[in-house]
Design a protein around this motif. Structure first.
Motif, PDB file in Angstrom:
ATOM      1  N   ASP A 153      31.887 -89.894 -19.367  1.00  0.00           N
ATOM      2  CA  ASP A 153      33.183 -90.193 -19.968  1.00  0.00           C
ATOM      3  C   ASP A 153      33.040 -91.041 -21.224  1.00  0.00           C
ATOM      4  O   ASP A 153      33.823 -90.897 -22.168  1.00  0.00           O
ATOM      5  N   VAL A 154      32.045 -91.928 -21.249  1.00  0.00           N
ATOM      6  CA  VAL A 154      31.756 -92.672 -22.480  1.00  0.00           C
ATOM      7  C   VAL A 154      31.436 -91.693 -23.606  1.00  0.00           C
ATOM      8  O   VAL A 154      31.962 -91.797 -24.729  1.00  0.00           O
ATOM      9  N   GLU A 155      30.584 -90.709 -23.311  1.00  0.00           N
ATOM     10  CA  GLU A 155      30.232 -89.713 -24.327  1.00  0.00           C
ATOM     11  C   GLU A 155      31.468 -88.923 -24.752  1.00  0.00           C
ATOM     12  O   GLU A 155      31.637 -88.593 -25.940  1.00  0.00           O
ATOM     13  N   ALA A 156      32.346 -88.616 -23.815  1.00  0.00           N
ATOM     14  CA  ALA A 156      33.556 -87.856 -24.134  1.00  0.00           C
ATOM     15  C   ALA A 156      34.489 -88.647 -25.035  1.00  0.00           C
ATOM     16  O   ALA A 156      35.161 -88.066 -25.904  1.00  0.00           O
ATOM     17  N   MET A 157      34.553 -89.960 -24.860  1.00  0.00           N
ATOM     18  CA  MET A 157      35.396 -90.783 -25.727  1.00  0.00           C
ATOM     19  C   MET A 157      34.855 -90.786 -27.154  1.00  0.00           C
ATOM     20  O   MET A 157      35.615 -90.715 -28.120  1.00  0.00           O
ATOM     21  N   TRP A 158      33.546 -90.828 -27.295  1.00  0.00           N
ATOM     22  CA  TRP A 158      32.969 -90.762 -28.642  1.00  0.00           C
ATOM     23  C   TRP A 158      33.214 -89.382 -29.266  1.00  0.00           C
ATOM     24  O   TRP A 158      33.465 -89.269 -30.475  1.00  0.00           O
ATOM     25  N   GLU A 159      33.143 -88.349 -28.456  1.00  0.00           N
ATOM     26  CA  GLU A 159      33.467 -87.018 -28.964  1.00  0.00           C
ATOM     27  C   GLU A 159      34.903 -86.983 -29.468  1.00  0.00           C
ATOM     28  O   GLU A 159      35.199 -86.395 -30.516  1.00  0.00           O
ATOM     29  N   GLY A 160      35.810 -87.645 -28.737  1.00  0.00           N
ATOM     30  CA  GLY A 160      37.195 -87.709 -29.164  1.00  0.00           C
ATOM     31  C   GLY A 160      37.381 -88.476 -30.455  1.00  0.00           C
ATOM     32  O   GLY A 160      38.220 -88.117 -31.292  1.00  0.00           O
ATOM     33  N   VAL A 161      36.608 -89.540 -30.637  1.00  0.00           N
ATOM     34  CA  VAL A 161      36.645 -90.278 -31.903  1.00  0.00           C
ATOM     35  C   VAL A 161      36.193 -89.381 -33.051  1.00  0.00           C
ATOM     36  O   VAL A 161      36.809 -89.340 -34.118  1.00  0.00           O
ATOM     37  N   LEU A 162      35.119 -88.648 -32.826  1.00  0.00           N
ATOM     38  CA  LEU A 162      34.550 -87.824 -33.894  1.00  0.00           C
ATOM     39  C   LEU A 162      35.427 -86.629 -34.248  1.00  0.00           C
ATOM     40  O   LEU A 162      35.545 -86.269 -35.424  1.00  0.00           O
ATOM     41  N   ASP A 163      36.042 -85.994 -33.250  1.00  0.00           N
ATOM     42  CA  ASP A 163      36.815 -84.779 -33.562  1.00  0.00           C
ATOM     43  C   ASP A 163      38.295 -85.059 -33.820  1.00  0.00           C
ATOM     44  O   ASP A 163      39.068 -84.141 -34.063  1.00  0.00           O
ATOM     45  N   GLY A 164      38.677 -86.337 -33.783  1.00  0.00           N
ATOM     46  CA  GLY A 164      40.056 -86.684 -34.087  1.00  0.00           C
ATOM     47  C   GLY A 164      41.000 -86.638 -32.899  1.00  0.00           C
ATOM     48  O   GLY A 164      42.192 -86.920 -33.057  1.00  0.00           O
ATOM     49  N   SER A 165      40.515 -86.300 -31.721  1.00  0.00           N
ATOM     50  CA  SER A 165      41.379 -86.281 -30.539  1.00  0.00           C
ATOM     51  C   SER A 165      41.856 -87.680 -30.175  1.00  0.00           C
ATOM     52  O   SER A 165      42.959 -87.864 -29.655  1.00  0.00           O
ATOM     53  N   GLY A 200      25.466 -93.157 -35.468  1.00  0.00           N
ATOM     54  CA  GLY A 200      25.599 -92.610 -36.812  1.00  0.00           C
ATOM     55  C   GLY A 200      27.004 -92.147 -37.168  1.00  0.00           C
ATOM     56  O   GLY A 200      27.181 -91.276 -38.018  1.00  0.00           O
ATOM     57  N   VAL A 201      28.016 -92.723 -36.522  1.00  0.00           N
ATOM     58  CA  VAL A 201      29.396 -92.368 -36.843  1.00  0.00           C
ATOM     59  C   VAL A 201      29.741 -92.968 -38.201  1.00  0.00           C
ATOM     60  O   VAL A 201      29.529 -94.162 -38.425  1.00  0.00           O
ATOM     61  N   PRO A 202      30.268 -92.183 -39.133  1.00  0.00           N
ATOM     62  CA  PRO A 202      30.570 -92.716 -40.468  1.00  0.00           C
ATOM     63  C   PRO A 202      31.572 -93.863 -40.413  1.00  0.00           C
ATOM     64  O   PRO A 202      32.493 -93.868 -39.583  1.00  0.00           O
ATOM     65  N   LEU A 203      31.399 -94.827 -41.301  1.00  0.00           N
ATOM     66  CA  LEU A 203      32.329 -95.951 -41.368  1.00  0.00           C
ATOM     67  C   LEU A 203      33.759 -95.475 -41.609  1.00  0.00           C
ATOM     68  O   LEU A 203      34.711 -96.059 -41.078  1.00  0.00           O
ATOM     69  N   GLU A 204      33.910 -94.416 -42.420  1.00  0.00           N
ATOM     70  CA  GLU A 204      35.256 -93.903 -42.696  1.00  0.00           C
ATOM     71  C   GLU A 204      35.956 -93.488 -41.409  1.00  0.00           C
ATOM     72  O   GLU A 204      37.151 -93.761 -41.220  1.00  0.00           O
ATOM     73  N   ARG A 205      35.232 -92.826 -40.521  1.00  0.00           N
ATOM     74  CA  ARG A 205      35.840 -92.371 -39.268  1.00  0.00           C
ATOM     75  C   ARG A 205      36.154 -93.564 -38.355  1.00  0.00           C
ATOM     76  O   ARG A 205      37.216 -93.615 -37.738  1.00  0.00           O
ATOM     77  N   LEU A 206      35.227 -94.515 -38.283  1.00  0.00           N
ATOM     78  CA  LEU A 206      35.444 -95.684 -37.435  1.00  0.00           C
ATOM     79  C   LEU A 206      36.671 -96.468 -37.880  1.00  0.00           C
ATOM     80  O   LEU A 206      37.494 -96.891 -37.058  1.00  0.00           O
ATOM     81  N   MET A 207      36.829 -96.655 -39.185  1.00  0.00           N
ATOM     82  CA  MET A 207      37.941 -97.460 -39.665  1.00  0.00           C
ATOM     83  C   MET A 207      39.252 -96.688 -39.654  1.00  0.00           C
ATOM     84  O   MET A 207      40.329 -97.295 -39.626  1.00  0.00           O
TER      85      MET A 207
END
Length: 454
Positions: free
Chosen positions: A296-308, A354-361
């Motif tokens: 589920d931790v991995e799934a939350m990061w997937e959601g951050v990356l794909d915009g979910s 390696g998540v881009p700063l733009e996506r994190l912010m």
């Protein structure tokens, strides 16, 4: 034009451009100019960023200030926030009749907070729904929260008698009629939990994984379906707060595919991105919904990356260690975390994944500003508030609750060494935190402002 402040030698995170070398000029608390490093800017004060990264201030849309020390939480917890680069928060206010209680809460926060703040209203009765438009317009609040986990016997134990599916539907219907309103919902099927919890307790289980097993992912997902389904029928914009599991996130994705339906926002928390149910923090990491397994931790990061995932909120609750020093069933729920959002995103997201700063912010600031109607917040752009965080991406520090300024005297992240920390936090161009300490000026005159959002 003489500026109040210039930040020079900075690497500035700009919308659609990424990190750009340059200078930021501030006047009257707002960003007045973004210039090349070679451009001379006249200012009363100049800060040399020494090549460090400048990010927009974090917006934490989910804190519970007042659940620790009601009389002083906005002082201590705003300081905790500022140390971690959080420059605006939205805290929850609930009472029997919000019309009678809000002014006192507002005035206390204005006198104590060193960062900007707003409120959500907690909806626990039909009176709240019946007066929703009135209190929203009077107090400038456009977001609310309803607690599905306080249905039935669980609600009665808290003194809530009205929370059921009827109240949910009524709140959605009323929120849909208020332009720009968002209804957040805590999604857990509390009616099934005792059937799963009681055998675990009888078996003598006393571990963090047992807390996950007593409220598993499908009980969250079932409630997410119910909220999204009713929201589609009423036309309400909803926010699934502190979402923790892949199954629940997939349920949101499924509902989002319905053509023409209103928006569904999703908030997750730093602990769902960083801790799992095998964490040595034990009861210190007890929270609702529970921290889950690593999948589920991995799934939350997937959601951050794909915009979910739309936003990151801390679900900050500043109680004392003594409320946690018990078995898993008796320990209090929740823990402090608003000042840890950015360090965790930088350490786990930027450095390790390696998540881009733009996506994190975007999920830590920009989306919250847009979802919650804070147009002057959420990005480094001319005209916006100069809420800025100077970050040393290479700085490594070990989490120590003793220096985090919170009323809470512990952290579930205590003892962990994280890479990437704020070294200066500015709220509307004013430095409130510097090199891990709150400035004396911010202690004397906190200066936080109330954010009217409707």
């Amino acid at each position: 034009m003489t500026l109040d402040l210039v930040l020079k030698n900075a690497r500035i995170l700009l919308p659609q451009r990424g990190l750009v070398p340059g200078r930021i000029g501030v006047r009257a608390g707002r960003i007045a100019v973004i210039a090349d490093e070679a451009e001379a800017l006249d200012a009363r004060e100049t800060i040399d960023c020494e090549g460090r990264v400048v990010l927009p201030g974090v917006i934490d849309p989910h804190v519970h200030f007042g659940f620790g020390s009601p009389e002083t939480d906005f002082e201590t917890e705003s300081r905790n926030a500022a140390l971690g680069g959080t420059t605006s928060v939205l805290s929850f206010h609930r009472s029997k009749d919000i019309r009678d209680s809000f002014a006192e809460a507002h005035d206390r926060a204005v006198s104590q907070s060193c960062i900007d703040f707003g409120f959500h209203f907690g909806l626990t009765s039909h009176l709240h729904v019946e007066t929703l438009r009135e209190i929203s317009e009077k107090f400038g609040v456009s977001s609310y929260k309803l607690y599905m986990m306080y249905k039935g016997a669980a609600g009665l134990a808290k003194g809530f008698t009205d929370i059921d599916d009827g109240l949910l539907y009524a709140a959605l219907r009323e929120a849909a009629a208020i332009p720009g309103a968002v209804l957040g919902v805590h999604c857990e099927n509390v009616e099934v939990i005792p059937l799963l919890r009681d055998p675990l307790r009888a078996a003598g289980r006393d571990d963090l994984k047992a807390w996950n097993e007593q409220s598993p992912d499908f009980l969250e997902a079932e409630n997410v379906h119910r909220v999204c389904y009713f929201a589609g029928k009423t036309g309400a914009t909803v926010n699934i707060v502190h979402l923790s599991s892949k199954e629940a996130l997939d349920e949101v994705r499924r509902h989002r595919r319905t053509p023409g339906r209103p928006p569904i926002h999703v908030e997750t928390c730093p602990h769902y991105l960083f801790l799992n149910d095998e964490s040595p923090a034990g009861p210190y990491a007890k929270v609702n919904p529970p921290v889950r397994g690593q999948a589920d931790v991995e799934a939350m990061w997937e959601g951050v990356l794909d915009g979910s995932v739309t936003t990151i909120g801390s679900d900050h609750v500043p109680r004392k260690r003594s409320t946690k020093d018990k078995d898993i069933w008796s320990a209090s729920n929740g823990f402090p975390g608003t000042g840890m959002i950015l360090p965790i995103l930088l350490h786990e997201g930027y450095h390790r994944r390696g998540v881009p700063l733009e996506r994190l912010m975007q999920v830590a600031s920009g989306n919250a500003a847009q979802s919650y109607n804070m147009p002057s917040k959420g990005g480094i752009e001319v005209g916006k508030d100069a809420d800025l965080v100077v970050v040393d991406l290479d700085l490594e520090k070990t989490v120590d609750a003793a220096v985090l300024e919170s009323y809470a005297d512990y952290s579930p992240y205590e003892g962990m060494t994280l890479k990437g920390w704020p070294v200066r936090t500015l709220v509307r161009g004013r430095t409130v935190a510097l090199d891990g300490k709150i400035t004396e000026d911010a202690r004397r005159e906190p200066g936080g402002r109330y954010l009217r959002r409707l």
